[in-house]
Write a protein that holds these residues in place. Sequence first.
Motif, mmCIF file in Angstrom:
data_model
loop_
_atom_site.group_PDB
_atom_site.id
_atom_site.type_symbol
_atom_site.label_atom_id
_atom_site.label_comp_id
_atom_site.label_asym_id
_atom_site.label_seq_id
_atom_site.Cartn_x
_atom_site.Cartn_y
_atom_site.Cartn_z
ATOM 1 N N VAL A 135 -12.461 27.611 -4.983
ATOM 2 C CA VAL A 135 -12.389 26.332 -5.681
ATOM 3 C C VAL A 135 -11.938 25.256 -4.698
ATOM 4 C CG1 VAL A 135 -11.262 25.027 -7.518
ATOM 5 C CG2 VAL A 135 -11.854 27.434 -7.892
ATOM 6 N N PRO A 136 -12.784 24.282 -4.353
ATOM 7 C CA PRO A 136 -12.352 23.186 -3.480
ATOM 8 C C PRO A 136 -11.416 22.251 -4.255
ATOM 9 C CG PRO A 136 -14.770 23.377 -3.574
ATOM 10 C CD PRO A 136 -14.214 24.181 -4.699
ATOM 11 N N VAL A 137 -10.327 21.842 -3.624
ATOM 12 C CA VAL A 137 -9.411 20.852 -4.210
ATOM 13 C C VAL A 137 -9.463 19.631 -3.295
ATOM 14 C CG1 VAL A 137 -7.087 20.356 -5.001
ATOM 15 C CG2 VAL A 137 -7.971 22.701 -5.131
ATOM 16 N N VAL A 138 -10.220 18.627 -3.711
ATOM 17 C CA VAL A 138 -10.602 17.508 -2.847
ATOM 18 C C VAL A 138 -9.690 16.311 -3.076
ATOM 19 C CG1 VAL A 138 -12.489 15.948 -2.211
ATOM 20 C CG2 VAL A 138 -12.994 18.304 -2.937
ATOM 21 N N CYS A 139 -9.297 15.677 -1.996
ATOM 22 C CA CYS A 139 -8.539 14.429 -2.087
ATOM 23 C C CYS A 139 -9.429 13.327 -2.652
ATOM 24 C CB CYS A 139 -8.073 13.983 -0.703
ATOM 25 S SG CYS A 139 -6.944 15.116 0.108
ATOM 26 N N GLY A 140 -9.017 12.748 -3.757
ATOM 27 C CA GLY A 140 -9.729 11.585 -4.266
ATOM 28 C C GLY A 140 -9.393 10.354 -3.457
ATOM 29 N N PHE A 141 -10.143 9.253 -3.711
ATOM 30 C CA PHE A 141 -9.738 7.935 -3.204
ATOM 31 C C PHE A 141 -10.016 7.719 -1.726
ATOM 32 C CE2 PHE A 141 -5.896 5.237 -1.901
ATOM 33 C CZ PHE A 141 -6.366 4.047 -2.417
#
Length: 404
Positions: A135-141
């Motif tokens: 599961v990728p946990v991507v930095c938003g913004f």
Amino acid sequence: MKILVQKFGGTSVATPEAREAVKNKVQQALDKGLAPVVVVSAMGRKGQPYATDTLIGVLKEANLSVNSREMDLMMCCGEIISSCVMAGTLQKFGINAQAMTGGQAGIITDSQQGAARIKTINTANLLRLLDTGIVPVVCGFQGVTENSGKFTTLGRGGSDTTATALGAALNAEAVEIYTDVEGVMTADPRIVKDATLLDKITYGEVCQMAHQGAKVIHPRAVEIAMAKSIPVYVKSTFSEAPGTLICNDTTGEKTERPINERVASGVASIKGLIQFQVDLDSTHPGKGRSLFEDLAKAGISVGCLNFSEKLAMFAIYETDEKKTEKVLTDSGFSFTKNEKCAKVSVVGTGMEGVPGVMATFVGALAAKSITILQTVDSDITLSAVIKEEYMVDAVNALHKAFRL
């Protein structure tokens, strides 16, 4: 592989208890056979240690006029911390997860610091992880520039934009925007006590509500989803409520009250405005055009524009008052102004072509003895500029008059 993008806001990742609730949402997606991509905002809100505004304050303590490159790099730190902590939380509960910066997730932007636009997304790294069950946990913004790899931020609502842009690039089944409310309301519940939850709303309506002051989801994020007709759900991290589906009016799940059967979907408001009334010289029509060119050059955002042969009316934010007066004075215009104004708006695709909508709008405000300083309308929006002291009464009156 059916991909689901799940975006979690700052309050959803701020505490261990909240992050466990996020874990539950991710696990539910996995249990349904979906491949989730998680997008996170910085943890918490202003005043909390890792919130973006807190980090900005730390940097400005060192240098109030720090350059935009360092400011963007500092602002990216909040999401990096959040993605690492959230990935670690998922791993603790047996979910194979990996934190990723925006750049590692393939988000390439232009070089506009603080308000970058996404140019393209290279999904190779994300798809590689998803193919192996991670599961990728991507930095938003955030993203990076194409040539220099410089960190950039996407401006207000940037994490929402990250989520829908990834949804579009990955051809996701849907995008879920998780927050601390259960969906899109017919009005701000802090203003209207009997505001109700909308089960479904169109892309266009929610964009307009956001432009008119409703803090639901950023318009740019909605526009990206709309371009590829990707369903967007606004839900609460902390409940199992179905939330609000944002879609085309002819798609999506059936609801008890179809979108096209209601006249209006919501009421929104913006305060902190000043209305200007500017006298125009009808013998020199080009002078009016030059006025708005000068306002634009001064970086002044103009709204609620009404234009006639002899008069221009428009509203600006209070922060631009002195700059606006200077432009008008330097250009030789006579003007008057109404301070402490607000704009109230009713939004709904069902209003188009329906007789009596304006009568209902005006009548609701007249019944409360609220003077309308100016009206502005489009196919799906009716707005009025009024004095700010009447804004709460106006929003409640319109909410009732349009049976929301």
